[in-house]
Design an enzyme around this catalytic site. Structure first.
Site, PDB file in Angstrom:
ATOM      1  N   CYS A   1       0.852  -1.192   0.000  1.00  0.00           N
ATOM      2  CA  CYS A   1       0.000   0.000   0.000  1.00  0.00           C
ATOM      3  C   CYS A   1       0.884   1.236   0.000  1.00  0.00           C
ATOM      4  O   CYS A   1       1.712   1.422   0.903  1.00  0.00           O
ATOM      5  CB  CYS A   1      -0.901  -0.009   1.232  1.00  0.00           C
ATOM      6  SG  CYS A   1      -1.862   1.513   1.452  1.00  0.00           S
TER       7      CYS A   1
ATOM      8  N   CYS B   1      -1.121   6.685   6.076  1.00  0.00           N
ATOM      9  CA  CYS B   1      -2.201   5.958   6.743  1.00  0.00           C
ATOM     10  C   CYS B   1      -1.630   4.678   7.325  1.00  0.00           C
ATOM     11  O   CYS B   1      -1.015   3.887   6.610  1.00  0.00           O
ATOM     12  CB  CYS B   1      -3.331   5.639   5.752  1.00  0.00           C
ATOM     13  SG  CYS B   1      -4.659   4.642   6.471  1.00  0.00           S
TER      14      CYS B   1
ATOM     15  N   CYS C   1      -4.250   0.025   8.634  1.00  0.00           N
ATOM     16  CA  CYS C   1      -4.036  -1.416   8.440  1.00  0.00           C
ATOM     17  C   CYS C   1      -2.711  -1.791   9.090  1.00  0.00           C
ATOM     18  O   CYS C   1      -1.652  -1.752   8.459  1.00  0.00           O
ATOM     19  CB  CYS C   1      -4.035  -1.761   6.948  1.00  0.00           C
ATOM     20  SG  CYS C   1      -5.623  -1.511   6.145  1.00  0.00           S
TER      21      CYS C   1
ATOM     22  N   GLN D   1     -22.006  -7.257   7.840  1.00  0.00           N
ATOM     23  CA  GLN D   1     -20.589  -7.599   7.916  1.00  0.00           C
ATOM     24  C   GLN D   1     -19.785  -6.877   6.830  1.00  0.00           C
ATOM     25  O   GLN D   1     -20.251  -6.675   5.712  1.00  0.00           O
ATOM     26  CB  GLN D   1     -20.410  -9.105   7.757  1.00  0.00           C
ATOM     27  CG  GLN D   1     -21.132  -9.932   8.803  1.00  0.00           C
ATOM     28  CD  GLN D   1     -20.453  -9.913  10.160  1.00  0.00           C
ATOM     29  OE1 GLN D   1     -19.375  -9.347  10.326  1.00  0.00           O
ATOM     30  NE2 GLN D   1     -21.079 -10.530  11.149  1.00  0.00           N
TER      31      GLN D   1
ATOM     32  N   GLU E   1     -33.710  -7.478  17.770  1.00  0.00           N
ATOM     33  CA  GLU E   1     -32.765  -6.407  17.429  1.00  0.00           C
ATOM     34  C   GLU E   1     -33.316  -5.080  17.926  1.00  0.00           C
ATOM     35  O   GLU E   1     -34.530  -4.850  17.888  1.00  0.00           O
ATOM     36  CB  GLU E   1     -32.571  -6.386  15.903  1.00  0.00           C
ATOM     37  CG  GLU E   1     -31.883  -5.172  15.329  1.00  0.00           C
ATOM     38  CD  GLU E   1     -30.462  -4.986  15.837  1.00  0.00           C
ATOM     39  OE1 GLU E   1     -30.107  -3.849  16.177  1.00  0.00           O
ATOM     40  OE2 GLU E   1     -29.716  -5.991  15.885  1.00  0.00           O
TER      41      GLU E   1
ATOM     42  N   ASN F   1     -24.630 -12.590  18.069  1.00  0.00           N
ATOM     43  CA  ASN F   1     -23.626 -11.908  17.242  1.00  0.00           C
ATOM     44  C   ASN F   1     -23.503 -10.476  17.744  1.00  0.00           C
ATOM     45  O   ASN F   1     -23.936  -9.538  17.082  1.00  0.00           O
ATOM     46  CB  ASN F   1     -24.034 -11.950  15.769  1.00  0.00           C
ATOM     47  CG  ASN F   1     -22.997 -11.297  14.865  1.00  0.00           C
ATOM     48  OD1 ASN F   1     -21.812 -11.310  15.162  1.00  0.00           O
ATOM     49  ND2 ASN F   1     -23.453 -10.717  13.764  1.00  0.00           N
TER      50      ASN F   1
ATOM     51  N   CYS G   1     -16.550 -10.732  17.085  1.00  0.00           N
ATOM     52  CA  CYS G   1     -15.469  -9.982  16.440  1.00  0.00           C
ATOM     53  C   CYS G   1     -14.395  -9.591  17.442  1.00  0.00           C
ATOM     54  O   CYS G   1     -13.479  -8.837  17.111  1.00  0.00           O
ATOM     55  CB  CYS G   1     -16.021  -8.740  15.733  1.00  0.00           C
ATOM     56  SG  CYS G   1     -16.819  -7.555  16.836  1.00  0.00           S
TER      57      CYS G   1
END
Length: 376
Positions: free
Chosen positions: A3, A11, A14, A211, A261, A308, A335
């Site tokens: 990148c 940046c 990541c 997602q 939800e 989830n 996650c």
């Protein structure tokens, strides 16, 4: 993946950029095993890999620069815009759309919000891409007068980006570190982006969650569907169900499925999906996933529960209620393996039987892990 933004120090979002991908995946798998194996014995399935680049189906781009030369990307340490229109982890359709969206900022006169000075209007441009290339575009603005300005110039955008299916304005008048506010104004005839995953069609409204990695999400739902089919429950509850991804994928003749939800928009979308699919035994309701498992069915707990939750996990209250319920099986998609481990520790009546890491977020330390829990 290489990148240029990362290499230039522009940046560093990541954090694993430049690390061989096979190594990234192995580290994530090892990390989850170290955190969760004490809740086993666990049959660990092979981790699910992702494409290394072009995987991210949503972009959260800060609007910076000037109205004549706007940037879409992030802010540097001084609060100045850093343009990331060529970000390589974004799906190609989003990358292709960003220059036109930047041009729209100029054409509509949407002055970028100056964070240090707290002036200006345009805070974010949020873009989601569906399989097939359709786009949902959201402009996060400071004040309501900008709505009519965007509406006035919308035909220009639709002509140059015909793949744009849904456009909305989100109002965030406060100066605070959040991406969006509570109020959403849809400007197009269509109010939802259709996400087709095999035979399941999900309807994503502007403030609904889906997602980040569509290809890996398909495999996540497929794994849950396989485990549910093996357990053969008569009743399933999908807590934190969002637009109904898990609930719709595990539906089967004779099986009662309920999704719960907090977002009314997400529930409306999930109900539409169930109606279109003719799923008469799949229902959705607005509610708090941490509510007592005796609600809404006071006569029995569901045979199987899918959770989830967001990164904070389900928390001690829901973990205790699940532990004390009559539910035999829990499928937990997380996650954040750290909070997952805390929640499992609060559920001593369950043992983890199977688990699998799914790499939703290549080039970062983030991951998804799905775990099958059975009552002792």
């Amino acid at each position: 993946m290489q990148c240029s933004y990362f290499d230039a120090g522009l940046c560093r979002s990541c954090t694993q950029m430049g690390q061989p991908y096979a190594e990234q995946l192995a580290v994530k798998d090892t990390r989850c095993r170290e955190l969760l194996d004490r809740f086993g014995p666990i049959d660990w399935l092979p981790p699910v890999a992702s494409a290394e680049s072009g995987y991210r189906n949503k972009a959260k781009m800060v609007v910076g620069g000037t109205v004549e030369r706007p940037t879409l990307g992030i802010l540097d340490g001084r609060g100045q815009g850093v343009d990331l229109e060529g970000c390589g982890i974004l799906m190609p359709g989003i990358q292709d759309a960003l220059p036109t969206l930047a041009a729209f900022v100029t054409r509509a006169g949407l002055t970028p919000y100056d964070v240090p000075n707290r002036t200006g209007e345009a805070k974010y441009v949020l873009v989601t891409e569906a399989p097939g290339g359709e786009l949902l575009v959201r402009f996060v603005m400071r004040s309501e007068p900008m709505v009519e300005r965007i509406r006035q110039h919308l035909p220009w955008l639709q002509e140059r980006l015909p793949r744009v299916a849904v456009v909305s304005v989100n109002l965030l008048p406060e100066h605070k570190a959040v991406v969006e506010g509570d109020r959403e104004i849809v400007l197009t005839e269509r109010a939802a982006l259709t996400i087709r995953l095999g035979e399941v069609a999900l309807h994503l409204r502007p403030q609904s969650f889906f997602q980040t990695n569509t290809a890996v999400a398909e495999q996540l739902y497929a794994q849950a569907r396989e485990w549910v089919a093996q357990a053969a429950p008569a009743s399933v509850w999908d807590l934190y169900c969002g637009v109904g991804g898990f609930a719709l994928h595990v539906a089967a003749p004779g099986r009662r499925v309920l999704g719960i939800e907090t977002s009314a928009d997400a529930v409306a979308s999930a109900r539409l999906s169930a109606l279109e699919a003719g799923l008469t035994d799949v229902h959705f309701q607005v509610g708090d996933a941490t509510a007592d498992l005796s609600e809404p069915d006071a006569h029995r707990s569901p045979d199987l529960v899918i959770v989830n939750p967001p990164r904070r996990g389900i928390g001690p209250d829901l973990a205790a209620r699940l532990d004390a319920s009559g539910t035999r099986t829990v499928i937990y998609s997380s996650c954040n393996p750290v909070t997952l481990a805390k929640d499992l520790a609060a559920m001593p009546s369950f043992v983890a039987r199977r688990a699998r890491v799914l790499d939703m977020f290549p080039q970062t330390a983030h991951l998804e892990v799905i775990t099958l829990l059975e009552r002792l």
